[in-house]
Design a protein around this motif. Sequence first.
Motif, mmCIF file in Angstrom:
data_model
loop_
_atom_site.group_PDB
_atom_site.id
_atom_site.type_symbol
_atom_site.label_atom_id
_atom_site.label_comp_id
_atom_site.label_asym_id
_atom_site.label_seq_id
_atom_site.Cartn_x
_atom_site.Cartn_y
_atom_site.Cartn_z
ATOM 1 N N SER A 1 4.948 29.180 -70.273
ATOM 2 C CA SER A 1 4.114 30.727 -70.604
ATOM 3 C C SER A 1 4.509 31.956 -69.397
ATOM 4 O O SER A 1 3.787 32.991 -68.815
ATOM 5 N N ARG A 2 4.933 30.582 -68.088
ATOM 6 C CA ARG A 2 4.933 31.620 -66.573
ATOM 7 C C ARG A 2 6.461 30.868 -66.376
ATOM 8 O O ARG A 2 6.280 29.997 -66.050
ATOM 9 N N SER B 1 9.735 25.894 -64.023
ATOM 10 C CA SER B 1 8.521 26.028 -63.693
ATOM 11 C C SER B 1 7.958 24.869 -64.450
ATOM 12 O O SER B 1 8.548 24.374 -65.214
ATOM 13 N N VAL C 1 6.554 38.129 -58.708
ATOM 14 C CA VAL C 1 5.155 37.538 -59.045
ATOM 15 C C VAL C 1 3.210 38.446 -59.086
ATOM 16 O O VAL C 1 3.501 39.412 -58.217
ATOM 17 N N SER D 1 5.865 25.314 -66.782
ATOM 18 C CA SER D 1 5.996 25.254 -68.391
ATOM 19 C C SER D 1 6.916 25.747 -69.112
ATOM 20 O O SER D 1 7.157 24.782 -69.798
ATOM 21 N N ILE E 1 5.045 38.232 -64.739
ATOM 22 C CA ILE E 1 4.723 36.664 -64.979
ATOM 23 C C ILE E 1 4.353 37.257 -66.653
ATOM 24 O O ILE E 1 3.541 37.302 -66.944
ATOM 25 N N GLY E 2 5.038 36.005 -67.281
ATOM 26 C CA GLY E 2 4.415 35.772 -69.396
ATOM 27 C C GLY E 2 6.457 36.729 -69.648
ATOM 28 O O GLY E 2 5.377 37.418 -70.552
ATOM 29 N N GLU F 1 0.066 24.318 -63.082
ATOM 30 C CA GLU F 1 0.107 26.056 -63.135
ATOM 31 C C GLU F 1 -1.762 25.673 -63.796
ATOM 32 O O GLU F 1 -2.712 25.166 -63.560
ATOM 33 N N HIS G 1 1.776 26.089 -72.299
ATOM 34 C CA HIS G 1 1.402 26.461 -70.561
ATOM 35 C C HIS G 1 1.278 25.138 -70.384
ATOM 36 O O HIS G 1 1.349 23.801 -70.777
#
Length: 168
Positions: A130-131, A26, A137, A28, A141-142, A167, A160
């Motif tokens: 962070s995500r 991802s 989803v 992040s 998330i997180g 994001e 982040h």
Amino acid sequence: MSTPETDVSTNAGSTQARVVVGVDGSPSSIAALRWAACLAPSMNAQIQAITTWQYPTGAGAGIGMGGGVGMEMADAPEAVATTILDQALSAAFAHTPPAGLHRATLQGNPAQVLLDVSTDFDALMLIVGSRGHGGFVGLLIGSTSAYCAEHATCPVLVVHAAPDEGEK
């Protein structure tokens, strides 16, 4: 990426300090890798990049930091995880990974694997996005970053990604 695969179990207990980074591909998690590359030298530490995988057992099972990423992985989840790690490292560092970068794909729950590895290495820091690419989803998330922040035995940096990195 030409960085060799590392068996973290044989390196645990090493005298070299480590910064452990959770990677799921991802934006992040790619930002987390970049933060690790900036921080690790100031701590005289090496980077341990970890991607996790699980055999699919139903909705949300899969790769990375909490679940499936929409890739065909029923036959070879470890191979998909390795590809995700390779792509994330390439995105973070182009073709010049930082010195002292170690990488591994490990089977298990992402949060628990990251906590175990950071404990095994007596990590100076655990860095997570962070995500991530989580299952369900919006619901989970997180969840990996929150769990790590609550249960880690070392400092945790939750990163982040910049809005232009996907994001929002």
